[in-house]
Structures are given as C-alpha cells and as structure tokens.
Write an enzyme that holds these catalytic residues in place. Structure first.
Site, PDB file in Angstrom:
ATOM      1  N   CYS A   1     -64.567   2.499 -17.605  1.00 50.03           N
ATOM      2  CA  CYS A   1     -64.095   3.654 -16.840  1.00 50.03           C
ATOM      3  C   CYS A   1     -64.990   4.876 -17.027  1.00 50.03           C
ATOM      4  CB  CYS A   1     -62.683   4.033 -17.269  1.00 50.03           C
ATOM      5  SG  CYS A   1     -61.423   2.786 -16.950  1.00 50.03           S
TER       6      CYS A   1
ATOM      7  N   ASP B   1     -64.300   5.706 -11.314  1.00 46.77           N
ATOM      8  CA  ASP B   1     -63.233   5.892 -10.338  1.00 46.77           C
ATOM      9  C   ASP B   1     -63.757   6.379  -8.991  1.00 46.77           C
ATOM     10  OD1 ASP B   1     -61.748   5.310 -12.550  1.00 46.77           O
ATOM     11  OD2 ASP B   1     -60.688   7.224 -12.639  1.00 46.77           O
TER      12      ASP B   1
ATOM     13  N   ASP C   1     -59.796   4.140  -4.885  1.00 43.22           N
ATOM     14  CA  ASP C   1     -60.590   4.490  -6.059  1.00 43.22           C
ATOM     15  C   ASP C   1     -61.594   3.365  -6.268  1.00 43.22           C
ATOM     16  OD1 ASP C   1     -58.934   6.671  -6.320  1.00 43.22           O
ATOM     17  OD2 ASP C   1     -58.389   6.278  -8.416  1.00 43.22           O
TER      18      ASP C   1
ATOM     19  N   ASP D   1     -60.141  -2.874 -13.807  1.00 42.81           N
ATOM     20  CA  ASP D   1     -60.999  -3.274 -14.914  1.00 42.81           C
ATOM     21  C   ASP D   1     -60.333  -3.343 -16.287  1.00 42.81           C
ATOM     22  OD1 ASP D   1     -60.768  -0.548 -14.852  1.00 42.81           O
ATOM     23  OD2 ASP D   1     -62.911  -0.121 -14.797  1.00 42.81           O
TER      24      ASP D   1
END
Length: 423
Positions: free
Chosen positions: A407, A170, A254, A305
């Site tokens: 992530c 992020d 982000d 994603d």
C-alpha cells in the site's frame, strides 16, 4: 535511440516498434519545427523561465523511466508515500462503511483533524527507515510532495478536508509505460493527486504515458446514504448480496483494488470500486490486457492486496479468512495458492483504517526478495520455506494509517517484459 522497452506499455507488437523506429527522426524534427512556429510569438512575450519550461516538454530520446507489468519483476524505482501532515478523514457515509464499529468514536472525535501527533511522528520515522532500506537494496526511491491536508475545500457537490498522500498504491497504477491516476471514491481524497503531479509530469516529460481516469463529481448520488451497516454480520450479508456504499452513478475505483500479472489484471468490486470503474479500465486497457473480476468472502472489501497478493509467476498469497470464490480457475491454470499464517499483531494495536492482514501486504523486490514486517515472524518463515529472502522492516505505526508495504508504494519501474501468466 529510443529503446523498444518504452513502447511495451501499449504493446502493439513488432510492427509498431519498427514503424516508430523508422519514422522517429522525421516525426520529432517535424513536430519540433511546428511546435516552435506555433509558440514562438507567444513565448517571446513570456518570462524566460516559461520558455525553458516549454522546452522540457519535448520528447526526450532516452529509455522510458516508467515500465512495470507485474508485482514481482526486479524493482528498480518506486514511489513511497508520506505520513507527514496526515489527517483523519471526516466521518462521512463512505468512510463509515469502510471502518469497523469499534473505531467509530475515534473518527467522530478526530475527523478532519491530524492523526495523534506522537503516533504520526513514529510512523514518519518508520517510513523514512523503509526508504533507507529500499535504497540500500538498490532501489531508487521517489516521494510525493508534502501538502497541508487540513485545508477545507468545496465543490458544487460537497465540502471536505483532505487526508494524506501515504498510500500511492491507492491512486496510481503503472501498466507498462503508462501511469494511470485512479478517480478514487472518498471525498477526503478528491485532491490527493496534487501531491503526485510533480513526479508524474517529470515521468511524462521523459516519455511515460499519463492517463487520468474520469474524475467523479462525488455527488450524493454516488453513495447509498442509507447504507445499513452496524455489525460484521451486516457487512457479510450486504457484501454477499453485492451491495456496497458506492453506487453505479459514475465510474469510481481505487487502484489498489487491481493487482497485475502481465497481460492479466484481477480486480474486485468493493466499497470504493464500482462496476462502471472496472468497465472503464477494461475498455481503456483492451485489447492488450484482460480484466478479471474476482470476489471474496469479505465483510468489508476495500483494496485487494491484503486479500489476494500475487507474489510471483503463478504464485499467490490467498487470505484464509477471505477465501476467493473463483479460486478454482487459478488452480486450473496451474497456479500455486499459498495461505499465509494468522497475523501476530496484537489486538490492542490501533488499526484505524485496516485489518491485521496487512501482514500479507508485502512488497516483492524480485522473485527471491520480499519486504515484510519485522514483527511478523511466522510469515517470514513461510517466505523462507518458499526460498524467498525476507527484508525485515518495522512499520507497525505506519500500519495504523491503513497500509502495509504494498500500500505504501507504487512501483514505477521493474526490469521485465510483458508476458502471459494466466491461461
């Protein structure tokens, strides 16, 4: 001797590499002499440890440890986030816009407090095992610093407490040999960069470029304080109209709203990424890289994603529940579009900060190996049918904190070169 690979982040071509190779010795010698002359008197007045620290900032003649151009080249080094000390963000307007109504009571009760202790303990253990498996697969694993996220902080524009350093994707984006710190959009993540600074400084000292995007004030003007959300239908309508909780008051984004494919990066306008932020990235990376804005039929766009995950040259996972409105341009470019199967995660498993589609939020170790959730057997079969070996890891409790394997990681170094895959 400095290798050309360390130069590719800027990718200014063979002339730049030749020029630097020819001038490197003279430049470093002259720089060191001038630096010594300008700092010698000040250094003499400092404790010895300060002098030593100054020395390590000099250019190091070694291969740059940061180099990554896409999502699938062989992974050599990665940053994996931490679940330790993770706190539920205060339930402010930008958080409310990114969470579903069924979880609002959870945020109202726990905002500013630790995530449930037993759940967090299991998430920590899962990520430790994930790190062990990555190491076993030959990947160097780095971690952010543990930080107390419960401390309340105040700026001239707002007061908040922190959240976590669980999702490096992020906040950090690697483009070539450059690390870009994203400005973020949630007030609870304003100081998240502090957990990564020791690592970034280390990479910088070893030759990486380091860029911090303009830090937003996060004043009230950045958010639509009256953003009208309640139902999924509301969210669909607002997103289709291009209305989001973040305004164009100042740049914000982000890093997880971008996905890389060599010279082409794809990005979505979302609840946390505005057009000003996208334009900043476009100008910053031009002319070597091109930014493409794409959009999806998504009621709650935040991070690309788990909607559009590029897993190989011309190969992309496209969420069937959130179809890409520009999918024809990928088909015309000869890309293969793969629609992953419906996730198997049960309805009663808490996903406070994400959707079930974390099943497609996978991490490619190379073109033929993928790290995938151990319980998602149908997507494992899909990968196997594509000729890709699955590395199975269980991170169900870690999923609850808002992310899958992609992530939870930022790839620092992948063994590959800068190429074009989108024509």
């Amino acid at each position: 001797m400095l290798r050309v690979r360390c130069l590719r982040g800027g990718s200014r071509g063979a002339e730049a590499a030749h020029l630097i190779g020819a001038m490197f010795g003279r430049a470093v010698t002259g720089w060191a002499q001038r630096a010594f002359q300008s700092t010698s008197s000040a250094a003499a007045a400092q404790p010895q440890h300060a002098v030593d620290e100054e020395h390590v900032t000099e250019p190091v003649q070694q291969e740059c440890p940061v180099c990554s151009y896409n999502e699938w080249d062989p992974l050599e080094e990665v940053i994996v986030g931490r679940a330790e000390n993770a706190h539920v963000p205060p339930f402010t307007v930008e958080v409310k816009a990114n969470t579903y109504e069924k979880y609002w009571p959870f945020y109202q009760k726990h905002g500013g407090q630790s995530f449930p202790a037993d759940h967090l303990k299991k998430a920590v253990a899962e990520i430790e095992e994930m790190c062990n498996i990555l190491s076993h697969e030959g990947v160097i694993v780095r971690r952010p610093e543990p930080i107390d996220w419960s401390i309340e902080y105040k700026t001239p524009d707002f007061t908040s407490s922190g959240m976590y350093a669980a999702m490096p994707r992020d906040i950090l984006m690697v483009v070539g040999n450059e690390i870009i710190e994203a400005p973020m959009a949630w007030r609870s993540r304003f100081f998240e960069y502090r957990a990564y600074r020791p690592l970034i400084k280390e990479y910088f000292r070893k030759g990486a470029k380091w860029t911090t995007a303009p830090k937003p004030t996060m004043a009230d003007e950045l958010y639509d304080q009256d953003y009208p959300i309640r139902t999924v239908e509301d969210r669909h309508k607002l997103a289709a109209e291009g209305k989001f909780v973040t305004t164009e008051h100042e740049p914000c984004f982000d890093a997880a709203d971008f996905i890389r494919a060599g010279r082409d990066l794809f990005v979505q306008r979302s609840q946390v990424t505005n057009y000003m932020g996208i334009e900043w990235m476009r100008r910053h990376l031009a002319p070597d890289y091109k930014i493409h804005i794409i959009s999806f039929k998504d009621p709650n766009p935040m991070h690309i994603d788990a909607t559009f995950n590029i897993i190989g040259p011309g190969l992309v996972l496209s969420n069937p529940d959130r179809p890409c409105r520009q999918i024809d341009m990928f088909k015309k470019a000869g890309w293969t579009i793969v629609k992953p199967p419906t996730p198997l995660i049960s309805d009663d498993h808490p996903l406070w900060m994400s959707s079930k589609w974390l099943s497609m939020n996978v991490l490619m170790l190379d073109e033929k190996r993928v790290m995938v959730e151990a319980n998602e057997t149908t997507i494992q079969k899909m990968f196997e049918n594509l000729g890709i070996k699955t590395i199975k890891v269980n991170i169900r409790h870690a999923n609850s904190l808002g992310g899958g394997f992609h992530c939870w990681t930022t790839d620092v170094r992948r063994r590959g070169t800068l190429q074009s895959y989108f024509h």
